[in-house]
Write a protein that holds these residues in place. Structure first.
Motif, short mmCIF file in Angstrom:
data_model
loop_
_atom_site.label_atom_id
_atom_site.label_comp_id
_atom_site.label_asym_id
_atom_site.label_seq_id
_atom_site.Cartn_x
_atom_site.Cartn_y
_atom_site.Cartn_z
N LEU A 1 27.52 0.68 -22.29
CA LEU A 1 27.81 2.12 -22.29
C LEU A 1 27.82 2.67 -20.86
O LEU A 1 28.67 3.51 -20.52
CB LEU A 1 26.82 2.87 -23.16
N VAL A 2 26.88 2.22 -20.03
CA VAL A 2 26.84 2.69 -18.64
C VAL A 2 28.12 2.22 -17.93
O VAL A 2 28.77 3.00 -17.20
CB VAL A 2 25.56 2.17 -17.93
N LEU A 3 28.46 0.98 -18.13
CA LEU A 3 29.67 0.45 -17.51
C LEU A 3 30.90 1.19 -18.02
O LEU A 3 31.79 1.55 -17.23
CB LEU A 3 29.80 -1.05 -17.80
N PHE A 4 30.94 1.47 -19.32
CA PHE A 4 32.06 2.20 -19.89
C PHE A 4 32.13 3.61 -19.31
O PHE A 4 33.22 4.09 -18.96
CB PHE A 4 31.94 2.24 -21.42
N PHE A 5 30.99 4.27 -19.19
CA PHE A 5 30.95 5.62 -18.63
C PHE A 5 31.41 5.63 -17.18
O PHE A 5 32.20 6.47 -16.76
CB PHE A 5 29.51 6.19 -18.75
N LEU A 6 30.93 4.66 -16.40
CA LEU A 6 31.33 4.58 -14.99
C LEU A 6 32.84 4.28 -14.86
O LEU A 6 33.53 4.88 -14.02
CB LEU A 6 30.51 3.51 -14.26
N LEU A 7 33.29 3.38 -15.67
CA LEU A 7 34.72 3.06 -15.62
C LEU A 7 35.56 4.26 -16.06
O LEU A 7 36.60 4.55 -15.45
CB LEU A 7 35.05 1.85 -16.50
N ALA A 8 35.13 4.96 -17.10
CA ALA A 8 35.87 6.12 -17.58
C ALA A 8 35.84 7.22 -16.54
O ALA A 8 36.83 7.93 -16.35
CB ALA A 8 35.29 6.61 -18.89
N LYS A 9 34.72 7.38 -15.86
CA LYS A 9 34.56 8.46 -14.88
C LYS A 9 35.33 8.17 -13.60
O LYS A 9 35.98 9.05 -13.07
CB LYS A 9 33.06 8.64 -14.60
N PHE A 10 35.24 6.94 -13.09
CA PHE A 10 35.79 6.66 -11.76
C PHE A 10 37.06 5.78 -11.75
O PHE A 10 37.89 5.92 -10.87
CB PHE A 10 34.72 5.99 -10.89
N ALA A 11 37.22 4.87 -12.67
CA ALA A 11 38.31 3.92 -12.57
C ALA A 11 39.46 4.22 -13.53
O ALA A 11 40.61 3.87 -13.24
CB ALA A 11 37.80 2.51 -12.84
N TRP A 12 39.16 4.84 -14.63
CA TRP A 12 40.19 5.05 -15.65
C TRP A 12 41.32 5.93 -15.14
O TRP A 12 42.50 5.60 -15.31
CB TRP A 12 39.53 5.64 -16.90
N LYS A 13 41.06 7.06 -14.53
CA LYS A 13 42.08 7.99 -14.05
C LYS A 13 42.96 7.35 -12.95
O LYS A 13 44.18 7.44 -13.03
CB LYS A 13 41.45 9.28 -13.55
N PRO A 14 42.39 6.69 -11.92
CA PRO A 14 43.26 6.06 -10.92
C PRO A 14 44.12 4.95 -11.51
O PRO A 14 45.29 4.80 -11.14
CB PRO A 14 42.29 5.51 -9.88
N ILE A 15 43.54 4.17 -12.43
CA ILE A 15 44.31 3.08 -13.04
C ILE A 15 45.45 3.67 -13.86
O ILE A 15 46.61 3.23 -13.76
CB ILE A 15 43.41 2.17 -13.89
N MET A 16 45.16 4.67 -14.67
CA MET A 16 46.19 5.30 -15.49
C MET A 16 47.22 6.02 -14.61
O MET A 16 48.43 6.01 -14.90
CB MET A 16 45.57 6.29 -16.49
N GLY A 17 46.78 6.64 -13.51
CA GLY A 17 47.72 7.28 -12.57
C GLY A 17 48.65 6.26 -11.94
O GLY A 17 49.86 6.50 -11.81
N ALA A 18 48.08 5.12 -11.55
CA ALA A 18 48.90 4.08 -10.96
C ALA A 18 49.91 3.54 -11.97
O ALA A 18 51.08 3.28 -11.64
CB ALA A 18 48.03 2.95 -10.43
N ILE A 19 49.45 3.39 -13.22
CA ILE A 19 50.35 2.91 -14.27
C ILE A 19 51.45 3.94 -14.53
O ILE A 19 52.64 3.59 -14.66
CB ILE A 19 49.56 2.59 -15.56
#
Length: 163
Positions: free
Chosen positions: A19-37
């Motif tokens: 859950l911590v990893l999911f929260f961190l990924l959702a908070k910091f990595a998800w938006k840049p990855i989706m933006g790049a896509i």
């Protein structure tokens, strides 16, 4: 058998870590990855649109080139036809001029021949007159006294001279 059935603490800490990893990924990595896509997807769509536009432009240019080639062929055929007409006209004019010049030269030659013939005839007449005078002179010298001999001599000399 411990490997098959995990303990409750392990499941708890694994869930918390996930859950911590999911929260961190959702908070910091998800938006840049989706933006790049999304950026990559827009870039691909733009590229496809540009390629389609280039294809349409190429087809349009190809059609224009074909039309221009047809027009150039028609113009070439017209120019060749006109050049052939001009060539034929020049050849015809040259032939006509040659015939006219030939006829003129023949007429000049005919006039010159007639002139030369007249001159030759006049010369022959002069020679005949001169010969006649010489004959008369000879006749007078040889037989000045006898008339019958003079007539006979003139007849004989005239028979000898032939034109």
């Amino acid at each position: 058998m411990e490997l098959v059935t995990p303990e409750i603490g392990l499941v708890f800490w694994t869930t918390v870590s996930f859950l911590v990893l999911f929260f961190l990924l959702a908070k910091f990595a998800w938006k840049p990855i989706m933006g790049a896509i999304d950026d990559r997807e827009r870039f691909i769509e733009d590229s496809l649109r540009k390629a389609e536009a280039a294809k349409d432009e190429m087809a349009r240019l190809t059609n224009e080139n074909e039309v221009l080639l047809k027009q150039a062929r028609v113009e070439r055929d017209l120019i060749l036809h006109e050049a052939k007409k001009v060539k034929d006209q020049i050849i015809g004019d040259a032939k006509e001029a040659a015939h006219t010049e030939g006829a003129r030269m023949i007429e000049l030659a005919r006039v010159e021949i007639n002139n030369q013939k007249a001159i030759a005839m006049a010369d022959v007449k002069n020679q005949v007159a001169s010969l006649s005078l010489e004959i008369a002179e000879k006749v007078l010298k040889q037989q000045f006294a006898d008339q019958a001999k003079q007539d006979e001599l003139v007849s004989q000399l005239l028979k000898e001279v032939k034109l």
